[in-house]
Design a protein around this motif. Structure first.
Motif, short mmCIF file in Angstrom:
data_model
loop_
_atom_site.label_atom_id
_atom_site.label_comp_id
_atom_site.label_asym_id
_atom_site.label_seq_id
_atom_site.Cartn_x
_atom_site.Cartn_y
_atom_site.Cartn_z
N HIS A 9 0.84 -1.20 0.00
CA HIS A 9 0.00 0.00 0.00
C HIS A 9 0.87 1.25 0.00
CE1 HIS A 9 0.68 -0.81 4.28
NE2 HIS A 9 0.31 0.42 4.58
N GLN A 10 0.22 2.39 0.02
CA GLN A 10 0.85 3.67 -0.26
C GLN A 10 1.56 4.34 0.91
OE1 GLN A 10 -2.37 7.00 -0.09
NE2 GLN A 10 -3.43 5.16 -0.77
N ILE A 66 -2.88 -12.80 -3.90
CA ILE A 66 -3.16 -11.42 -3.51
C ILE A 66 -4.54 -11.36 -2.84
CG2 ILE A 66 -3.44 -9.04 -4.30
CD1 ILE A 66 -0.59 -10.26 -4.62
N ILE A 67 -4.59 -10.80 -1.65
CA ILE A 67 -5.85 -10.62 -0.93
C ILE A 67 -6.07 -9.11 -0.73
CG2 ILE A 67 -7.21 -11.27 1.08
CD1 ILE A 67 -6.18 -13.69 -0.46
N HIS A 127 -7.39 0.28 5.50
CA HIS A 127 -6.18 0.98 5.93
C HIS A 127 -5.77 1.97 4.84
CE1 HIS A 127 -2.60 1.43 8.40
NE2 HIS A 127 -1.87 1.34 7.30
N THR A 128 -5.84 1.53 3.60
CA THR A 128 -5.84 2.39 2.41
C THR A 128 -6.77 1.73 1.40
OG1 THR A 128 -4.04 1.29 1.20
CG2 THR A 128 -3.40 3.01 2.79
N PRO A 129 -7.17 2.44 0.35
CA PRO A 129 -8.11 1.83 -0.61
C PRO A 129 -7.56 0.58 -1.29
CG PRO A 129 -8.09 4.21 -0.87
CD PRO A 129 -6.97 3.88 0.08
N GLY A 130 -6.26 0.56 -1.57
CA GLY A 130 -5.69 -0.57 -2.29
C GLY A 130 -4.79 -1.45 -1.46
N HIS A 131 -4.97 -1.43 -0.16
CA HIS A 131 -4.15 -2.26 0.73
C HIS A 131 -4.33 -3.74 0.39
CE1 HIS A 131 -3.01 -4.50 4.34
NE2 HIS A 131 -2.26 -3.46 4.67
N ILE A 132 -3.20 -4.46 0.33
CA ILE A 132 -3.26 -5.90 0.10
C ILE A 132 -2.51 -6.65 1.20
CG2 ILE A 132 -3.55 -5.79 -2.40
CD1 ILE A 132 -0.51 -6.45 -2.62
N ASP A 174 -0.44 -4.22 6.96
CA ASP A 174 -0.97 -3.46 8.10
C ASP A 174 -2.43 -3.80 8.42
OD1 ASP A 174 1.48 -2.26 8.19
OD2 ASP A 174 0.79 -0.24 7.70
N GLU A 175 -2.94 -4.88 7.83
CA GLU A 175 -4.30 -5.32 8.15
C GLU A 175 -4.37 -5.90 9.55
OE1 GLU A 175 -8.39 -6.41 7.78
OE2 GLU A 175 -7.11 -4.86 6.91
#
Length: 242
Positions: free
Chosen positions: A69-70, A155-156, A161-166, A180-181
């Motif tokens: 993520h970002q 990839i999950i 946490h962010t829109p594109g968090h994986i 960071d999930e």
């Protein structure tokens, strides 16, 4: 720390707004080179290089970078790595790529937050933002996608946490790379940090995707390794959410 023969856990000391801590990027080993999952905090190229050396590898063998993520403690060294290794392929989820290329402003790295940084970190953040349009992504990741690296990963997409968090699932090891999930705090597996998660309800809903996986081990970017009855703990976190 090694998990199997193709997965190496890196340990990098980091200064953050919350004091001294340790972060845990990951290397996946293949015959053609290494896949690095997350790059550490701004200004940490040398600590990252040392962490890679400490597990018996060389930074020059990094062929791909997967960005979960970002956030700046995950993408902080991406430009420095690309300056060093310009042919390295970048991969990230489609919903965070526009932030990493400067098309959209970062969700959490706001101008107000940058003003609160010390002089060195502020300059590093501003330099990174200025260079974002230079980033080119070789592959845009999708939820559920399988990739061959490190013996196979899935990839999950775990937004919130962010829109594109994986997060990434390693079936052969029954291992979840949670990014960071999830966190490990004082030896216990817990959900995402509310203070750093703009859409907490969505992040908690994302936990549902993890409960259906056959997971025996979790690595959290913040907090490290956890292997105490993981599936039961994930179910408990989902129940506590309601």
């Amino acid at each position: 720390m090694n998990i199997g023969t193709q997965l190496l856990i890196l340990e990098i000391p980091m200064e953050s707004f919350f004091g001294k801590t340790t972060i845990y990027p990951v290397l996946l080993k293949d015959e053609d080179g290494l896949t690095l999952i997350d790059t550490g905090m701004l200004g940490q190229l040398e600590p990252l290089r040392k962490a890679i050396s400490d597990v018996g590898e060389d930074i020059s063998r990094v062929k791909r970078i997967i960005l979960t993520h970002q956030d700046i403690d995950h993408i902080g060294n991406v430009h420095a790595l690309l300056d060093l290794l310009p042919n390295t392929a970048l991969l990230a989820h489609k919903d965070d790529v526009p932030y990493m290329t400067g098309e959209r402003p970062f969700v959490k790295l706001t101008p107000e937050r940058i003003k609160q940084m010390d002089t060195v970190l502020k300059q590093q953040a501003e330099d990174m933002i200025r260079r974002l349009p230079d980033l080119r992504f070789a592959h845009i990741l999708e939820d559920g996608e399988h990739l061959p690296y490190g013996g196979g990963i899935q990839i999950i997409h775990t937004p919130g946490h962010t829109p594109g968090h994986i997060s990434l699932y390693v079936p052969a090891q029954k291992l979840l790379l949670a990014a960071d999930e999830l966190l490990v705090v004082e030896g216990e597996l817990v959900g995402p940090a509310e203070s750093a998660t703009p859409d907490m309800p969505l992040a908690l809903k994302s936990l549902d995707k993890l409960t259906v996986l056959d997971v025996e081990k979790v690595l959290c970017y913040h907090g490290g390794y956890y292997d105490q009855n993981v599936q039961a703990r994930l179910q408990t976190l989902c129940q506590e959410r309601e």
